[in-house]
Scaffold this active site. Sequence first.
Site, short mmCIF file in Angstrom:
data_model
loop_
_atom_site.label_atom_id
_atom_site.label_comp_id
_atom_site.label_asym_id
_atom_site.label_seq_id
_atom_site.Cartn_x
_atom_site.Cartn_y
_atom_site.Cartn_z
N CYS A 36 0.85 -1.18 0.00
CA CYS A 36 0.00 0.00 0.00
C CYS A 36 0.90 1.24 0.00
O CYS A 36 2.07 1.16 0.30
CB CYS A 36 -0.87 0.02 1.24
N ARG A 62 1.86 1.35 -6.21
CA ARG A 62 2.10 0.38 -5.14
C ARG A 62 0.85 -0.43 -4.80
O ARG A 62 0.94 -1.56 -4.32
CB ARG A 62 2.56 1.10 -3.88
N TRP A 86 -3.81 -2.01 -1.32
CA TRP A 86 -3.77 -3.30 -2.02
C TRP A 86 -4.29 -4.29 -1.00
O TRP A 86 -3.63 -4.57 0.01
CB TRP A 86 -2.35 -3.64 -2.43
N ASN A 124 0.42 -0.03 6.27
CA ASN A 124 0.94 -0.87 5.22
C ASN A 124 1.55 -2.09 5.89
O ASN A 124 2.31 -1.93 6.84
CB ASN A 124 2.01 -0.09 4.44
N GLY A 125 1.21 -3.29 5.44
CA GLY A 125 1.76 -4.49 6.07
C GLY A 125 0.65 -5.38 6.57
O GLY A 125 -0.50 -5.28 6.12
N GLU A 154 11.01 -15.67 -17.60
CA GLU A 154 10.67 -14.25 -17.49
C GLU A 154 9.68 -13.84 -18.58
O GLU A 154 8.75 -13.07 -18.34
CB GLU A 154 11.96 -13.40 -17.55
N LYS A 199 5.95 -12.25 -17.91
CA LYS A 199 5.44 -10.97 -18.46
C LYS A 199 4.04 -11.18 -19.03
O LYS A 199 3.15 -10.35 -18.83
CB LYS A 199 6.37 -10.42 -19.56
N GLU A 206 1.52 -11.63 -16.13
CA GLU A 206 1.28 -10.42 -15.34
C GLU A 206 0.35 -9.43 -16.03
O GLU A 206 -0.54 -8.87 -15.41
CB GLU A 206 2.61 -9.70 -15.07
N HIS A 239 9.14 -34.39 -21.25
CA HIS A 239 8.83 -34.92 -19.91
C HIS A 239 7.51 -34.39 -19.38
O HIS A 239 7.30 -34.35 -18.18
CB HIS A 239 9.98 -34.61 -18.96
N LYS A 271 3.38 -3.20 -7.24
CA LYS A 271 4.77 -3.05 -7.64
C LYS A 271 5.72 -3.55 -6.57
O LYS A 271 6.73 -4.18 -6.86
CB LYS A 271 5.03 -1.56 -7.92
C1 G6P Z 1 6.48 -7.71 -7.50
C2 G6P Z 1 6.60 -6.95 -8.80
C3 G6P Z 1 7.58 -7.66 -9.72
C4 G6P Z 1 8.90 -7.84 -9.03
C5 G6P Z 1 8.76 -8.56 -7.69
C6 G6P Z 1 10.05 -8.52 -6.89
O1 G6P Z 1 5.87 -8.93 -7.74
O2 G6P Z 1 5.35 -6.83 -9.42
O3 G6P Z 1 7.74 -6.90 -10.89
O4 G6P Z 1 9.76 -8.58 -9.86
O5 G6P Z 1 7.76 -7.93 -6.91
O6 G6P Z 1 10.29 -7.19 -6.55
P1 G6P Z 1 11.69 -6.54 -6.26
O7 G6P Z 1 11.39 -5.09 -6.03
O8 G6P Z 1 12.22 -7.22 -5.02
O9 G6P Z 1 12.56 -6.79 -7.43
#
Ligand code: G6P
Length: 608
Positions: free
Chosen positions: A2, A27, A74, A100-101, A481, A485, A488, A504, A603
Site C-alpha cells: 500500500c 504500489r 492493495w 501498510n503491512g 521471465e 510478463k 502479469e 517430460h 509493484k
Molecule cells: C512484484 C513486482 C515484480 C517484481 C517482484 C520482486 O511482484 O510486481 O515486478 O519482480 O515484486 O520485486 P523486487 O522489487 O524485489 O525486485
Amino acid sequence: MCGIVGYIGPKPSKNIILRGLEALEYRGYDSAGIALVDSKGGQVFKQVGRVNGLTQEVEEEASNAGLAIGHTRWATHGGVTVANAHPQMNSDHSIFVVHNGIIENFDELRQRLEEAGYTFESETDTEVVPQLIDYYLKQLPSFVAAFEATLRDVRGAYSIVAISTAEPETLYAARLSSPLVIGVGEHENFLASDPSAIMDHTKKVIYLEDYDVAVITKDKVDIHNLKEDTHTSPKIELLDYENEKALLGDYPNFMLKEIFEAPAAIRSATLGRAVVEQNMVKLGGLEGVLGQLKYIDRIVIVAMGTSYYAGLVGEYLIEELADIPVEVQLASEFNYRKEPFSRSTALLAISQSGETADTIAALKKVEDYGVLRLGIVNAVGSTIARMTDAGVYCHAGPEKAVASTKAFLAQVTVLLLIALHLNDGRSKRFRPLIEELNELPAKAQAILDHTDEIKAIAEKYADYRDFLFIGRHTGFPAALEGALKVKEISYLHAEGYAAGEMKHGPLAMIDENFPTFAIATDSPLLEKTYSNIQEIKARKGPVLALATRGNKAITKFCSDVIYIPETEPETQSILQVIVMQLFAYYIAIKRDNDVDRPRNLAKSVTVE
Ligand code: G6P
C-alpha cells in the site's frame, strides 16, 4: 504494497496528499482514502478504485487543514470496499490510521477489544490499531503513550501513521519491516512509504528504522526506538533521485516508456564499470569487501519475481565466469528452510525496489551467521540497500509499471559485471564481454527500432489462451521471465520451460491452439532446440521463434520468426527479454488491459 503519505504544516494538506497518492498509486490501487484534521475536528474521504475517483470530492469538500494522511490500498484482509479502505478509525472517529503491512495477531486483538465493548466496522486487520489506541488512551496520559502501548501489542510487519482530532498538529508514525520516510521541510514535514510521493517538496529525508516511533510536528521530529528504548537524533540524508525520470513524457504508459529505456538502463549499469581501455571491471560498491570476497566459495542468491529470474541468469554467468558455485532461491522459500550455511558463503539479494518483504526477511535470517550480505538493488536508499554489507546499484532509474522490465536488464548486466569482477581477468571471456557490454545498448536500440514488427506478431497471437516459452542455458530463465510478463499483464496462461524438458510433460498440452515461443538464438545448443521445435511442429503446435539475425534456415519450420542482433552467449538473455517484454506488452494492449497496473498485483510486495 500500500502507499502512505502524510503532511503537517501551514499549507492546505489536501493537495499535497492527493498528488502524493497519485505518485504512490503504482504500489496498490484498489481503493484510496484521506483523513484531515484541524482544530474544528476531522474529515474522512474514502473510495473504491483509483485516486482520481477521490480528487473532485476532496478538492471541493475537504477543509484546508494542515494535517492529513492518505492511503492507496492493495487488499490483504477484507475485500475491496469503502469500509475496508484506509484510513481506519476508532468508534467515535477521532483517531485515523493508515497502515501498510499485516497485523498477524489482529484476530486475537479484535476479540480482546470486542470483549471490552468495542464494535468494528471493517474486515481489516488495521482497524484494531485505532481501536487499541482508543482503549489505551483511556488509561494512559498521552497519545504517544497509547500509540506505543498499541505497537507493543501488535505482531507482524507494518508502517503505521496515526492522527487524532485531539492533536491537530501532530503526525505519529511507526515502522517495523515496512518502509517509511520523513521528508523534512521549512516549518513543514512530510511522511511517505516511498520518497517519490514527497520529493517534489523536499530532498531532505529521514529513513525510519525498525521499531522507530516518530512524533512529527511542523518544526520537530522526535524518534523513539521501542526496542532499544533510545531517543535518537534523526539522521537527515539527501535524496539521490531524479524525479523527472519518473515522468511519462510522450509515452502512453510507463511500461512502454520503461521498455524503451532498455538501452539507457544497460548503459547506466555499465557506465564507468566496464572499462574497455583498461580492460577492467570496477565496482565501487564492492571495494570495501574485496578481502572477504576472496574467501567466498558459494553464493546463495535470494530474490522474488523478475529479480529471481535475473538471479537464475546470474547463476550461469557467475558459475561459468568466476567458477564459484551459485544457488538461487526464492526468498520466500529460503526463509523457512534449514540448510547448512558456512561463513564462506555470501548471500546476494536482488531487488528492484529494495523493499520486498521476503527478500528483506532472507537478509535478516542470516544476520547472526556472520556471512557477507550483498545486494543488487535499483532503488537507492531502500531498505535492502541499507541492510547489506556491500552491493552494486542497478542505476536503471525509477521503475513505475508493476511488471518489471528495464530493471531486469540492469540486474542481469550487473550480475555479469559481478561475475567478471570475481573472475578478475582470468578468463578468455573477460575482454570480449567487456567490449560487448559497451555494444549492448546499441543492439537493444536496434530491437526497439523493429517494435512495429514485434507488435504485428504479438497481435496475431493475442487471441490464444495459452503460451509456452522454451529456452536452453540462460535462455531458460529468459523463457521463465517471458512467460511471467505474459501472465502479469495479459492474464493469459503462460509457462516457461527448459526446452529439454518438453518431452517430460509439457508436450502433452501441445496442439494447434497452444503456441510456443521458442528462444532459438545462435548457440552450441541450437540444434538441440531445433529438435524440440520439430517435435512441437509435429504435434501441430504453432511456433514463434526468436533467432539471431541472419538465421534464414529457421523460417522453414517456424510459423513466425523475430530476430535479435548477434551477441555473446552471456549477453543474449538481455536482448531476448526485451523482445518478450514487447510481445507481452502488445498482447496486453490488444486485450485492453491496464499494463501499468495489472489486476491483483502491486509493484512493491511489502508483505509476505
Ligand atoms: C512484484 C513486482 C515484480 C517484481 C517482484 C520482486 O511482484 O510486481 O515486478 O519482480 O515484486 O520485486 P523486487 O522489487 O524485489 O525486485
